[in-house]
Design an enzyme around this catalytic site. Structure first.
Site, PDB file in Angstrom:
ATOM      1  N   SER A   1     -11.371   1.619   2.910  1.00  0.00           N
ATOM      2  CA  SER A   1     -10.216   0.539   3.991  1.00  0.00           C
ATOM      3  C   SER A   1      -9.807   2.413   4.735  1.00  0.00           C
ATOM      4  CB  SER A   1      -9.683  -0.052   3.394  1.00  0.00           C
ATOM      5  OG  SER A   1      -9.985  -1.721   2.884  1.00  0.00           O
TER       6      SER A   1
ATOM      7  N   GLU B   1      -4.279   4.471   6.227  1.00  0.00           N
ATOM      8  CA  GLU B   1      -4.322   3.428   4.277  1.00  0.00           C
ATOM      9  C   GLU B   1      -4.587   5.049   4.607  1.00  0.00           C
ATOM     10  OE1 GLU B   1      -6.009   1.158   1.768  1.00  0.00           O
ATOM     11  OE2 GLU B   1      -5.525  -0.259   3.546  1.00  0.00           O
TER      12      GLU B   1
ATOM     13  N   ARG C   1       0.943  -0.934  -0.028  1.00  0.00           N
ATOM     14  CA  ARG C   1      -0.473  -0.106   0.142  1.00  0.00           C
ATOM     15  C   ARG C   1       1.239   1.042  -0.032  1.00  0.00           C
ATOM     16  NH1 ARG C   1      -2.315  -3.482  -1.434  1.00  0.00           N
ATOM     17  NH2 ARG C   1      -4.484  -3.842  -1.029  1.00  0.00           N
TER      18      ARG C   1
END
Length: 308
Positions: A230, A300, A180
């Site tokens: 998310s 995130e 990520r």
């Protein structure tokens, strides 16, 4: 908050600009959470050359921030100082097929459209993009992935413009992909297009996989709510949602913000939330998870700007 209007100075310094410069533009309408203050200047370049002109002429002390479709983003209530760049239009929104089972896409293209274009061309390997909100620019910056696939698995190269206005190409190795994340911020590059590698596949099977991804997402995620996707990265050795649930945070509220009852790694604006409510709720979740399990969750979702 209202920022000083610097657009007249920018227009004077870069008279050849063809894109739009909007002072104190409300950013709340450009994020999926529907919260946040203004951009001091919102710049929508006409094309890659226009973007390069601005960046080459922009004083170093003026900060530059890039936003995409606003799906994975909290803009703080005080807004974003400096120049906020949002790519759009035909120059950054085209998809084309190339030789050797490759597909090129502008960075303003939504991820789901890349998945669909690949499926239409019977190219396998890109169906996972059907399950990712946002656009290709964001996917490059954070190595977006879902349902068994990641951007690092399919990217050949990316093209972009540096903070100094230089047009460059980055190979897969140059991107420095990790979980990520990428080296985009280190390179200070605004991505403008990306080249992806597919493989020949059965069109019916690819569409079936996309349908599976869609069904799984609709069944497990609050996609009809004002949310940002998310919230936290999965830590090594754990699942963020399980840690949040175990810490008793499912349904937890701060002001108008709530941890989703459906999927507790999603935060929701239930109506009337501020950016401070949403970020504060996230920090409270992090605190409780750390206290309960020892895991320290990492955001995130990107958080930009200043508090009011």
């Amino acid at each position: 908050m209202t920022f000083p209007d610097i657009t007249p100075d920018l227009r004077a310094d870069v008279p050849q600009l063809r894109g739009r410069l909007l002072p104190n533009h409300d950013m709340s309408g450009l994020t999926w959470f529907r919260v946040g203050g203004p951009a001091q200047v919102l710049f929508t370049p006409a094309d890659e050359e226009d973007l390069a002109h601005l960046l080459a002429s922009l004083p170093a002390e003026i900060p530059v921030t890039v936003v995409g479709l606003g799906s994975n983003l909290i803009v703080r209530d005080g807004g974003i100082p400096g120049v906020v760049i949002r790519l759009g239009g035909k120059a950054f929104g085209e998809i084309s097929l190339e030789a050797d089972d490759r597909l090129r896409a502008g960075t303003a293209v939504p991820d789901v459209k890349v998945a669909r274009a690949a499926a239409d061309a019977s190219l396998d390997g890109l169906a996972f993009y059907r399950g990712i909100p946002g656009c290709i620019g964001g996917a490059l910056r954070m190595n977006a992935g879902a349902h068994g696939g990641e951007t690092t698995d399919v990217l050949v190269e990316a093209r972009g413009v540096t903070r100094k206005g230089e047009i460059v190409r980055l190979s897969h190795a140059d991107m420095g992909f990790t979980y990520r994340n990428s080296a985009a911020e280190t390179h200070e590059i605004i991505f403008t297009s990306a080249l992806f590698q597919g493989r020949p596949g059965d069109q019916a099977a690819i569409f079936a996989e996309m349908d599976r991804v869609t069904a799984a997402r609709e069944a497990a995620q609050p996609i009809k709510e004002r949310t940002g996707g998310s919230t936290f990265k999965n830590p090594q050795g754990g699942k963020a949602w399980q840690l949040i649930d175990a810490a008793g945070c499912r349904g937890l509220r701060v002001g108008g913000a709530q941890v989703s009852e459906m999927h507790c790694n999603f935060l929701i604006n239930t109506g009337g939330a501020t950016a401070a409510d949403i970020e504060g709720l996230g920090e409270e979740v992090r605190r409780r998870v750390k206290q309960n399990s020892g895991f320290e969750l990492q955001w995130e979702i990107k958080r930009l700007g200043v508090a009011s």
